[in-house]
Design an enzyme around this catalytic site. Sequence first.
Site, PDB file in Angstrom:
ATOM      1  N   GLY A   1       0.739  -1.187   0.007  1.00 18.18           N
ATOM      2  CA  GLY A   1      -0.057   0.014  -0.107  1.00 18.18           C
ATOM      3  C   GLY A   1       0.899   1.274   0.012  1.00 18.18           C
TER       4      GLY A   1
ATOM      5  N   GLY B   1       6.991   7.046   6.677  1.00 20.59           N
ATOM      6  CA  GLY B   1       6.204   7.992   5.731  1.00 20.59           C
ATOM      7  C   GLY B   1       6.906   9.063   5.123  1.00 20.59           C
TER       8      GLY B   1
ATOM      9  N   ARG C   1      -1.379   0.112  -9.867  1.00 17.78           N
ATOM     10  CA  ARG C   1      -0.158  -0.744 -10.174  1.00 17.78           C
ATOM     11  C   ARG C   1      -0.622  -2.318 -10.333  1.00 17.78           C
ATOM     12  NH1 ARG C   1       3.808   1.941  -6.563  1.00 17.78           N
ATOM     13  NH2 ARG C   1       2.926   4.025  -6.255  1.00 17.78           N
TER      14      ARG C   1
ATOM     15  N   ASP D   1       4.419  -4.202  -7.267  1.00 16.04           N
ATOM     16  CA  ASP D   1       3.806  -3.087  -6.991  1.00 16.04           C
ATOM     17  C   ASP D   1       4.557  -1.720  -7.716  1.00 16.04           C
ATOM     18  OD1 ASP D   1       6.289  -4.326  -5.304  1.00 16.04           O
ATOM     19  OD2 ASP D   1       6.216  -2.304  -4.355  1.00 16.04           O
TER      20      ASP D   1
HETATM   21  P1  AMP Z   1       9.447   0.918  -2.649  1.00 17.83           P
HETATM   22  O1  AMP Z   1      10.415  -0.100  -2.418  1.00 17.83           O
HETATM   23  O2  AMP Z   1      10.008   2.367  -2.476  1.00 17.83           O
HETATM   24  O3  AMP Z   1       8.549   0.856  -4.086  1.00 17.83           O
HETATM   25  O4  AMP Z   1       8.455   0.730  -1.542  1.00 17.83           O
HETATM   26  C1  AMP Z   1       7.754  -0.583  -1.108  1.00 17.83           C
HETATM   27  C2  AMP Z   1       6.708  -0.313  -0.109  1.00 17.83           C
HETATM   28  O5  AMP Z   1       7.306   0.204   1.221  1.00 17.83           O
HETATM   29  C3  AMP Z   1       5.634   0.746  -0.512  1.00 17.83           C
HETATM   30  O6  AMP Z   1       4.485   0.159  -0.005  1.00 17.83           O
HETATM   31  C4  AMP Z   1       6.101   1.720   0.112  1.00 17.83           C
HETATM   32  O7  AMP Z   1       4.908   2.698   0.248  1.00 17.83           O
HETATM   33  C5  AMP Z   1       6.784   1.645   1.346  1.00 17.83           C
HETATM   34  N1  AMP Z   1       7.581   2.469   1.978  1.00 17.83           N
HETATM   35  C6  AMP Z   1       8.837   2.710   1.266  1.00 17.83           C
HETATM   36  N2  AMP Z   1       9.269   3.872   2.293  1.00 17.83           N
HETATM   37  C7  AMP Z   1       8.684   4.228   3.143  1.00 17.83           C
HETATM   38  C8  AMP Z   1       8.547   4.933   4.239  1.00 17.83           C
HETATM   39  N3  AMP Z   1       9.677   5.865   4.364  1.00 17.83           N
HETATM   40  N4  AMP Z   1       7.498   5.084   4.730  1.00 17.83           N
HETATM   41  C9  AMP Z   1       6.502   4.251   4.756  1.00 17.83           C
HETATM   42  N5  AMP Z   1       6.187   3.385   3.698  1.00 17.83           N
HETATM   43  C10 AMP Z   1       7.394   3.276   3.130  1.00 17.83           C
HETATM   44 MG    MG Z   2       6.975   1.340  -4.818  1.00 17.94          MG
END
Ligand code: AMP
Ligand code: MG
Length: 518
Positions: A99, A135, A199, A270
């Site tokens: 998410g 976040g 996605r 995702d």
């Molecule tokens: P990503 O690898 O950047 O595509 O992220 C994978 C998942 O981790 C997604 O659901 C992002 O929303 C979550 N995510 C990545 N970085 C953060 C963060 N700093 N805070 C909260 N959720 C994160």
């Molecule tokens: Mg992502």
Amino acid sequence: MLTFDNRFLKELPGDPDSSNQLRQVFHACWSRVKPTPVSAPKLLAWSDEMRQALDLSEADLQSPEWVNALSGNGLLPGMEPYAMCYGGHQFGHWAGQLGDGRAISLGEVVNRQGQRWELQLKGAGVTPYSRMADGRAVLRSSLREFLCSEAMHHLGIPTTRALSLVQTGDFVIRDMFYNGNPQAEKGAIVCRVSPSFTRFGNFEIFAMREDKATLQQLVDFTIRRDFPELADYPEQERLAEWFAIVCSRTAHLVAQWMRVGFVHGVMNTDNMSILGLTIDYGPYGWVDNFDPSWTPNTTDAAGRRYCFGRQPDIARWNLERLAQALYTLQPEREIYDEGLMLFDQTYNRQWAGILAAKFGLGQWRDEHEALVNEVFDLMFHAEVDMTEFFRQLAEIEQDNPNLETLRSAFYSEALWQTFKPRFELWLQQYAGWLKQGGQTDAARKLAMNRVNPRYVLRNYLAQQAIDLANQGDTSLVEELLQVLRKPYEVQAGKEHLAGLRPDWARHKAGCSMLSCSS
Ligand code: AMP
Ligand code: MG
């Protein structure tokens, strides 16, 4: 005043709980959540093209109301913030609910031309999907996403866009290489913009949970809003046709990445857009010295699952995961086999066309394959810069091919000397092919320079822009934004942004290796 028409909220089931607590969210595509305010927002940069696409004036964008909205400190009339529920396969394994953990959509703008643009803040605070994380996003990764989204657009490659880059005034703690060295880094927020942020993982989550009803609603909605060309399709054939379109768009996308040497770095499901857009710029990178096994992502250094050369295979693997999800709605194998076959055909056809264009060969013929494979092999072993090589190749005269023309694409004098004889042989053969192609040198050069960019956002350039921005100087961000608007044109006085990666950057963090930490 912008017109908002928030269809994702209006037409899809949502989470009845609007508290900002971590949770598993069932039978819902979204959860309402407000951005968390930041202490001292400052607008660092924006995309003028995107500003205009949203019918905003410069004064609008710089107004306190807009800067507040772009930093999560306020909402404009019509904005209804929410986070999406999705799952995904990460590095080959089902990861459950992911998410929008730090992305918050503000709503869907419909501009004066009737185009739909969803605005989404990345790094605007925790959501019900944040899992263990904060976040937030750091300036380093936000700047990379901001610049690259716009650069990709100007290269003619499908991508989500970026409206703005805001510095939050707050610090974010990141252990960049996961090696026990946490540092406080400047926080930032990008406002990304796309017709849709849906996605593959949005569909997978409901299939995995055997929630067919919600999955069906999401499929119907996606086709209705994002694929209006399918509206009149007979209902029983619609899903098959839609899957086929997603397959061919994804093939097109990856072929375009391969054309310019772009490596996404984290092709988890995702991070795959249903519209076939480049989405979620993380530890992406640009190939400098040609190497199909190169990955910018240190987290993936051992397995190299997402390295440059594997991207087409991985895209197909991801489409198979989407097929698996859709199969729960319509269990007819042929639908998915046909879509995947279309992916293969589309990719192969496009890639052949791209090669013919990159090498200036006119029409692609099967005999060209050996010639192309041989030079790719030579380029790999001799560590030849991909971008520079193709620009210099355009300068070769078919009647008088001079190997010195290609010298500037070599990183190493020793390798140049070693490989010279083999390149010389190749070049003679190449010139022969050019003559058979029947184009003049001038016409071929023009055509080649339309597909082989002179300027790409080399990793070390982005890193230099980051280092300066961290010291409060955004001049290089501005300069890159400007130059990357016309990536195929030679621009006077901008040679310093076109050359090979300098030696100091070869093994430097951010320039050749990037972690997922962002
Ligand atoms: P990503 O690898 O950047 O595509 O992220 C994978 C998942 O981790 C997604 O659901 C992002 O929303 C979550 N995510 C990545 N970085 C953060 C963060 N700093 N805070 C909260 N959720 C994160
Ligand atoms: Mg992502």
